[in-house]
Design a protein around this motif. Structure first.
Motif, mmCIF file in Angstrom:
data_model
loop_
_atom_site.group_PDB
_atom_site.id
_atom_site.type_symbol
_atom_site.label_atom_id
_atom_site.label_comp_id
_atom_site.label_asym_id
_atom_site.label_seq_id
_atom_site.Cartn_x
_atom_site.Cartn_y
_atom_site.Cartn_z
ATOM 1 N N TYR A 140 0.829 -1.219 0.000
ATOM 2 C CA TYR A 140 0.000 0.000 0.000
ATOM 3 C C TYR A 140 0.857 1.260 0.000
ATOM 4 N N ILE A 141 2.000 1.207 0.665
ATOM 5 C CA ILE A 141 2.915 2.354 0.622
ATOM 6 C C ILE A 141 3.430 2.556 -0.800
ATOM 7 N N LEU A 142 3.802 1.459 -1.463
ATOM 8 C CA LEU A 142 4.273 1.543 -2.846
ATOM 9 C C LEU A 142 3.161 2.056 -3.763
ATOM 10 N N ALA A 143 1.942 1.570 -3.563
ATOM 11 C CA ALA A 143 0.806 2.035 -4.373
ATOM 12 C C ALA A 143 0.589 3.532 -4.187
ATOM 13 N N PHE A 144 0.695 4.001 -2.941
ATOM 14 C CA PHE A 144 0.521 5.429 -2.679
ATOM 15 C C PHE A 144 1.629 6.244 -3.329
ATOM 16 N N LEU A 145 2.870 5.802 -3.199
ATOM 17 C CA LEU A 145 3.997 6.552 -3.747
ATOM 18 C C LEU A 145 3.922 6.660 -5.269
ATOM 19 N N ILE A 146 3.596 5.546 -5.927
ATOM 20 C CA ILE A 146 3.506 5.576 -7.387
ATOM 21 C C ILE A 146 2.324 6.428 -7.832
ATOM 22 N N SER A 147 1.213 6.351 -7.114
ATOM 23 C CA SER A 147 0.051 7.188 -7.441
ATOM 24 C C SER A 147 0.379 8.668 -7.246
ATOM 25 N N TYR A 148 1.031 8.970 -6.136
ATOM 26 C CA TYR A 148 1.434 10.355 -5.864
ATOM 27 C C TYR A 148 2.392 10.856 -6.939
ATOM 28 N N SER A 149 3.262 9.966 -7.408
ATOM 29 C CA SER A 149 4.246 10.364 -8.424
ATOM 30 C C SER A 149 3.574 10.844 -9.705
ATOM 31 N N ARG A 150 2.397 10.297 -10.016
ATOM 32 C CA ARG A 150 1.698 10.683 -11.236
ATOM 33 C C ARG A 150 1.262 12.145 -11.178
ATOM 34 N N VAL A 151 0.878 12.591 -9.998
ATOM 35 C CA VAL A 151 0.499 13.997 -9.820
ATOM 36 C C VAL A 151 1.751 14.863 -9.705
ATOM 37 N N TYR A 152 2.715 14.393 -8.918
ATOM 38 C CA TYR A 152 3.960 15.151 -8.758
ATOM 39 C C TYR A 152 4.636 15.383 -10.100
ATOM 40 N N ASN A 153 4.620 14.364 -10.955
ATOM 41 C CA ASN A 153 5.257 14.468 -12.266
ATOM 42 C C ASN A 153 4.437 15.258 -13.272
ATOM 43 N N GLY A 154 3.239 15.679 -12.866
ATOM 44 C CA GLY A 154 2.423 16.545 -13.713
ATOM 45 C C GLY A 154 1.725 15.852 -14.859
ATOM 46 N N VAL A 155 1.560 14.527 -14.777
ATOM 47 C CA VAL A 155 0.931 13.803 -15.886
ATOM 48 C C VAL A 155 -0.501 13.377 -15.583
ATOM 49 N N HIS A 156 -0.944 13.605 -14.337
ATOM 50 C CA HIS A 156 -2.326 13.312 -13.950
ATOM 51 C C HIS A 156 -2.825 14.362 -12.970
ATOM 52 N N PHE A 157 -4.131 14.603 -13.010
ATOM 53 C CA PHE A 157 -4.774 15.411 -11.985
ATOM 54 C C PHE A 157 -4.984 14.536 -10.748
ATOM 55 N N PRO A 158 -5.069 15.143 -9.560
ATOM 56 C CA PRO A 158 -5.338 14.344 -8.358
ATOM 57 C C PRO A 158 -6.597 13.497 -8.465
ATOM 58 N N SER A 159 -7.644 14.027 -9.094
ATOM 59 C CA SER A 159 -8.886 13.264 -9.229
ATOM 60 C C SER A 159 -8.699 12.021 -10.097
ATOM 61 N N ASP A 160 -7.786 12.079 -11.065
ATOM 62 C CA ASP A 160 -7.479 10.899 -11.886
ATOM 63 C C ASP A 160 -6.937 9.777 -11.013
ATOM 64 N N VAL A 161 -6.057 10.168 -10.102
ATOM 65 C CA VAL A 161 -5.389 9.204 -9.238
ATOM 66 C C VAL A 161 -6.348 8.662 -8.177
ATOM 67 N N ILE A 162 -7.156 9.536 -7.596
ATOM 68 C CA ILE A 162 -8.120 9.100 -6.578
ATOM 69 C C ILE A 162 -9.122 8.113 -7.184
ATOM 70 N N ALA A 163 -9.659 8.473 -8.346
ATOM 71 C CA ALA A 163 -10.608 7.581 -9.020
ATOM 72 C C ALA A 163 -9.945 6.259 -9.394
ATOM 73 N N GLY A 164 -8.714 6.332 -9.891
ATOM 74 C CA GLY A 164 -7.990 5.124 -10.254
ATOM 75 C C GLY A 164 -7.745 4.218 -9.060
ATOM 76 N N ALA A 165 -7.389 4.819 -7.926
ATOM 77 C CA ALA A 165 -7.145 4.037 -6.713
ATOM 78 C C ALA A 165 -8.420 3.323 -6.260
ATOM 79 N N LEU A 166 -9.530 4.041 -6.260
ATOM 80 C CA LEU A 166 -10.808 3.448 -5.855
ATOM 81 C C LEU A 166 -11.224 2.330 -6.810
ATOM 82 N N PHE A 167 -11.013 2.552 -8.100
ATOM 83 C CA PHE A 167 -11.329 1.553 -9.117
ATOM 84 C C PHE A 167 -10.472 0.307 -8.909
ATOM 85 N N GLY A 168 -9.198 0.514 -8.592
ATOM 86 C CA GLY A 168 -8.296 -0.603 -8.349
ATOM 87 C C GLY A 168 -8.673 -1.396 -7.114
ATOM 88 N N VAL A 169 -9.037 -0.694 -6.041
ATOM 89 C CA VAL A 169 -9.477 -1.375 -4.819
ATOM 90 C C VAL A 169 -10.712 -2.225 -5.113
#
Length: 197
Positions: free
Chosen positions: A146-175
């Motif tokens: 879960y720490i790795l999942a959070f870090l990689i998800s956070y990296s998508r926003v940090y790297n400027g290639v996704h909006f936070p909502s993209d990542v939140i929705a993706g995480a929920l979809f994955g769960v």
């Protein structure tokens, strides 16, 4: 009309918050160490050495915990990830949300390669599906996954290639996908031991 105006206002506020949070993570929260770390881990799973080491590691973990039945549980993980990735791409095609760098009025610094549409983040979907499914069967790896999942998800926003909502929705979809597949394969695991596997 009032209800429609209220809904539009709520959507505008959410979009504004989404853009502001992206700016804060991507720009305000940036530093030289993060600029090395997050671009390095964001596509880690695509590297050959990662594939050659992590796939056998997961297979070994399932075998260690469940012996012969572990092979079937491992296949369940692969099927789960295949479904999350496939349906995640379908959502992208349907939603057709542009990436932050291609969105008018959004200030962002792109720090890793990207392609296609933005919603949802398949990185977040796949990683949280992996964590949800695997941690149920092998509880010893719950926190690291879960720490790795959070870090990689956070990296998508940090790297400027996704909006936070993209990542939140993706995480929920994955769960969600992880819960579905772990439920299916839990039934397999609970079968009488007299079965061949």
């Amino acid at each position: 009309l009032y209800e429609i105006d209220s809904n539009l206002l709520a959507v505008e506020k959410w979009i504004s918050f989404d853009h502001s949070l992206l700016y804060y993570i991507n720009t305000v929260g940036a530093n030289s160490w993060f600029d090395i770390f997050f671009p390095a881990i964001t596509d880690l799973y695509k590297s050959l050495w990662f594939i050659l080491t992590v796939i056998p590691l997961f297979l070994g973990l399932f075998y260690w915990k469940y012996k012969a039945r572990g092979f079937v549980l491992f296949i369940g993980l692969l099927l789960c990830l295949a479904c999350t990735d496939y349906f995640g791409h379908l959502v992208k095609i349907y939603a057709q949300r542009t990436r932050p760098a291609s969105t008018q009025g959004v200030e962002v610094t792109t720090k890793s390669p990207f392609g296609g549409f933005s919603f949802m983040s398949n990185h977040a979907t796949n990683m949280f599906a992996l964590a949800t499914y695997t941690s149920f069967f092998i509880s010893e790896v719950t926190w690291p996954l879960y720490i790795l999942a959070f870090l990689i998800s956070y990296s998508r926003v940090y790297n400027g290639v996704h909006f936070p909502s993209d990542v939140i929705a993706g995480a929920l979809f994955g769960v969600l996908w992880g819960l579905v597949f772990r439920s299916l394969f839990k039934k397999y695991l609970n079968r009488p031991r007299a079965s061949p596997l």
